[in-house]
Design an enzyme around this catalytic site. Structure first.
Site, PDB file in Angstrom:
ATOM      1  N   GLU A 185       0.847  -1.187   0.000  1.00 53.46           N
ATOM      2  CA  GLU A 185       0.000   0.000   0.000  1.00 53.46           C
ATOM      3  C   GLU A 185       0.890   1.247   0.000  1.00 53.46           C
ATOM      4  OE1 GLU A 185      -3.431   1.990   2.873  1.00 53.46           O
ATOM      5  OE2 GLU A 185      -2.011   0.555   3.690  1.00 53.46           O
ATOM      6  N   HIS A 186       1.777   1.351   0.983  1.00 52.71           N
ATOM      7  CA  HIS A 186       2.714   2.474   1.087  1.00 52.71           C
ATOM      8  C   HIS A 186       4.142   1.947   0.877  1.00 52.71           C
ATOM      9  CE1 HIS A 186      -0.399   4.934   3.138  1.00 52.71           C
ATOM     10  NE2 HIS A 186      -0.668   3.838   3.819  1.00 52.71           N
TER      11      HIS A 186
END
Length: 441
Positions: free
Chosen positions: A332-333
């Site tokens: 995601e990040h």
């Protein structure tokens, strides 16, 4: 104090598959649990929402008002620290500017052949529900990230759903953020019951065409169950992050950024991935001191992740293997701490967002920088991207053929239609069409 989980892969060319597992990978348990909740909302509407607010959100009031009232917005502004309001405004300006730049032109047409035009028209979706979680804190930042692109896209009816607190109220910052960005409708219903409420509609909550925003496995499971009734949007589940570090990275800084997403709690995932034992050991040494500086609950959450099965430090044999790990994980990040992060950027194929260098921690991306922080999780970044203004719009194809451009296209289409066995298609572009139009002229 607990020790971070250390995965030493420095002597291996294989990447263990278990490192790529997330807490939301197997939703079977949650899907079974959300089924009766969904059915109750379908049958009972507001009554079910009231009951679940007491059961799950510990609401103590006898009869909670499901839609936030004007007086609640006014009270929220009165109670809020002006500095926090200014921070919300600052973030909103950046997020709005980013999504306005992202917004496509309303329509384009291109002349495909002389006299024959084709293109797209972009139209906002009629109704979208923005889900703002609350279970582990209050998240006005999520409201900004989900509601602002809805407003920029021109959604006629953007609404917010969020779990109530024990007092039966929405947290002040979320109400302030909603009003500042132009959202008028905020409903107190979270979890699977909130998803069901906007999928079916209740006496208070409007039925919506789409729902966006991150949530727990309960929310993810409900979205999946109800995907035939409501578009579930970007698959955004529990938080996850990778810190990719080369041998020049500062290990203490890597540890500082590693704890960011891990403080979301036990269902999160967070890894530092590096081929440098020096960086890995420096990060390991720094973590206990950093945990000691956190609020106790957040320190406990972070340790549950970084000392558990879905987090820690991964030591690879070389930087190329670290990059391979990133692309297989599709986080995601992703933060890149490297001597030349821009040079690494082109080697990353799969990530929800990529934050470059020592001065771009996930914190800035989550709250203030401008790009959307609602990102694909559980490996979905291999095929999906961040929430964007496009998620609140749909494309409608447009075609226009003039009399002068018609015949060459008709001749070719007639051949296609006959080959595929569609006589009505063929008849529509036969000489009969021009005969009919000539007779009416």
């Amino acid at each position: 104090m607990k020790q971070p989980t250390f995965h030493d892969l420095s002597a291996s060319s294989e990447l263990p598959t278990e490192l790529f597992q997330r807490t939301e990978a197997d939703l079977a348990f949650f899907i079974e649990k959300v089924k009766p909740i969904i059915e109750a909302v379908r049958r009972e509407g507001d009554a079910a929402l009231q009951r679940f607010a007491k059961e799950f959100d510990k609401v103590s009031t006898e009869q909670m008002v499901i839609r936030a009232e004007e007086s609640e917005f006014e009270a929220a502004f009165a109670r809020m620290d002006p500095k926090v309001i200014e921070s919300i405004k600052y973030a909103a300006e950046n997020i709005r500017a980013f999504h306005e730049a992202q917004k496509p032109e309303e329509m384009w047409l291109k002349e495909m052949q002389p006299g024959a035009f084709a293109g797209d028209r972009h139209v906002a979706i009629d109704s979208v529900a923005c889900y703002v979680p609350r279970g582990k804190g209050s998240f006005p930042s999520v409201l900004l990230m989900t509601a602002i692109p809805a407003v920029v896209a021109g959604v006629p009816r953007p609404v917010v759903i969020t779990p109530p607190g024990p007092d039966g109220k929405v947290d002040d910052a979320t109400l302030v953020a909603a009003r500042l960005v132009g959202i008028r409708e905020v409903y107190k219903c979270g979890g699977a019951q909130g998803v069901a409420a906007v999928a079916y509609g209740t006496e208070s909550v409007p039925k919506c065409l789409k729902i966006v925003g991150p949530g727990s496995p309960w929310v993810v499971a409900a979205k999946r169950q109800l995907s035939g009734l409501i578009d579930p949007g970007v698959p955004a589940g529990p938080s996850e992050s990778l810190i990719l570090a080369d041998e020049t990275a500062n290990g203490e800084l890597a540890a500082l950024d590693l704890i960011i997403e891990s403080e979301h709690g036990p269902d999160s995932s967070a890894y530092l991935v590096t081929h440098s034992r020096t960086v890995a050991e420096a990060a390991m040494a720094a973590l206990p001191g950093l945990w000691a500086r956190l609020e106790p609950k957040r320190a406990e959450f972070s340790q549950s992740v970084l000392c558990g099965e879905h987090g820690g430090i991964v030591l690879t044999k070389d930087f190329a293997t670290s990059i391979e790990f990133v692309n297989q994980y599709a986080p995601e990040h992703l933060e890149i701490l490297a001597e030349e992060p821009m040079a690494v950027l082109g080697r990353i194929r799969n990530a929800g967002e990529i934050l470059l260098g020592n001065y771009t921690p996930v914190t800035l991306g989550n709250f203030i920088l401008g790009p959307n922080a609602v990102l694909p999780t559980n490996g979905a970044a291999k095929t999906a991207g961040p929430l964007s203004v496009f998620d609140y719009m749909k494309r409608i194809s447009v075609g226009y053929v003039t009399h002068a451009g018609y015949q060459p296209l008709a001749d070719k289409a007639h051949g296609f239609a006959l080959y595929e066995g569609f006589s009505a298609h063929a008849l529509a572009v036969s000489p009969l069409r021009l005969e009919i139009l000539k007779a009416r002229a």
